[in-house]
Design an enzyme around this catalytic site. Structure first.
Site, PDB file in Angstrom:
ATOM      1  N   GLU A 125      13.561  23.052  53.014  1.00 39.47           N
ATOM      2  CA  GLU A 125      14.707  22.236  53.410  1.00 39.47           C
ATOM      3  C   GLU A 125      15.741  22.153  52.291  1.00 39.47           C
ATOM      4  O   GLU A 125      16.944  22.251  52.539  1.00 39.47           O
ATOM      5  CB  GLU A 125      14.228  20.837  53.794  1.00 39.47           C
ATOM      6  CG  GLU A 125      13.310  20.836  55.002  1.00 39.47           C
ATOM      7  CD  GLU A 125      12.859  19.457  55.412  1.00 39.47           C
ATOM      8  OE1 GLU A 125      13.129  19.065  56.555  1.00 39.47           O
ATOM      9  OE2 GLU A 125      12.239  18.776  54.569  1.00 39.47           O
ATOM     10  N   GLU A 129       4.160  21.642  56.751  1.00 40.16           N
ATOM     11  CA  GLU A 129       4.019  20.259  57.204  1.00 40.16           C
ATOM     12  C   GLU A 129       3.114  20.127  58.425  1.00 40.16           C
ATOM     13  O   GLU A 129       2.395  19.138  58.581  1.00 40.16           O
ATOM     14  CB  GLU A 129       5.392  19.654  57.531  1.00 40.16           C
ATOM     15  CG  GLU A 129       6.306  19.473  56.344  1.00 40.16           C
ATOM     16  CD  GLU A 129       7.241  20.645  56.145  1.00 40.16           C
ATOM     17  OE1 GLU A 129       8.361  20.418  55.658  1.00 40.16           O
ATOM     18  OE2 GLU A 129       6.863  21.796  56.488  1.00 40.16           O
TER      19      GLU A 129
END
Length: 284
Positions: A131, A151
């Site tokens: 990100e 994740e």
């Protein structure tokens, strides 16, 4: 690691979780927790927010480069500090944190910094690291780099722009692969998916990043910043609206930028920096 005086006045850089150095018009930012693969804990996140705000507001700075210490860019958010917070703040955490993305530039006011930001990805770039990298404008990777959104293995998925920016830059198919499998991909695979701009031998990474920065710096600052703003503004709009936004910003820049005539004359005289072909000039 030696103690040094950082450009923003901090004197014990060896203990800083994020190093910040100003060299002329370039801000050099280094995630500095190599013992945990540069995982971004809450303190590092808060320091990054301070750094990005200073970079945005310092008129002498034109470009930022972010990299990691040791053999990783970053392993992402440090779950030892972030996960307990996320579990205890309640169901409104998403709404309350809309303007407070991890690492500063992933979401909120700092995501709209006009100045270019380059990621020098020197190793593992996973989880929130993806990100953070995707929130940068250009990404140059070592051939040792690996990318992954892990994740889903921990019962989560990206919430700080990872899904949005992967889909916008790489397309649905590649985003689905990363996000549904939780498997890493090599730098070469990331390059073919438009996730990064270049892959270079590990020992040449910072030299290549410097060349990219030099190319940015040879260009007019107002034009570079306007181009970045325009690109970000047209994402997701219908074609007609995209063309209108581009024309609005482009013609406004041409009409208002005092550098246009002088830079155009350099082009006519064949003395502008970094020319190629029959009339080459030096970039630096």
């Amino acid at each position: 690691m030696t103690t040094e005086v950082s450009a923003d006045g901090r004197t014990d850089a060896s203990t800083e979780k994020v190093l910040y150095e100003k060299r002329g018009p370039i801000a050099w930012i280094t995630l500095n927790r190599p013992e945990v693969k540069n995982a971004v804990d809450i303190e590092a996140h808060e320091r990054l927010c301070e750094i990005w705000a200073d970079f945005r507001d310092d008129e002498d700075l034109r470009v930022a480069v972010i990299t990691g210490a040791g053999d990783a860019f970053t392993s992402g958010a440090d779950l030892r500090t972030h996960a307990p917070e996320w579990q205890t703040v309640g169901p409104m955490v998403g709404r309350e944190r809309l303007d407070d993305g991890v690492s500063g530039i992933t979401r909120g006011p700092l995501a709209s910094i006009k100045k270019p930001i380059v990621a020098a990805i020197n190793g593992w770039c996973v989880g929130h690291g993806v990100e953070l990298a995707m929130a940068c404008d250009l990404r140059i990777a070592s051939d040792r780099a690996q990318f992954g959104t892990f994740e889903v293995r921990r019962g989560m998925h990206p919430a700080d722009g990872g899904i949005v920016r992967l889909v916008n830059s790489c397309g649905v198919g590649f985003a689905m692969e990363l996000l549904l499998t939780g498997n890493p991909v090599s730098a070469e695979r990331a390059y073919t998916a438009n996730m990064i701009n270049a892959v270079v031998p590990h020992d040449e990474l910072m030299d290549e990043v410097q060349k990219v920065v030099d190319n940015i710096l040879r260009c007019d600052q107002a034009a570079v910043e306007s181009a970045k703003e325009t690109i970000l503004e047209i994402i997701g709009r219908p074609l007609h609206d995209q063309l209108r936004v581009e024309a609005m910003w482009g013609y406004a820049l041409c009409a208002s930028n005092p550098a246009v005539m002088g830079r155009s004359q350099e082009f006519f005289d064949r003395v502008d920096k970094g020319r190629t072909g029959s009339t080459p000039t030096e970039l630096a």
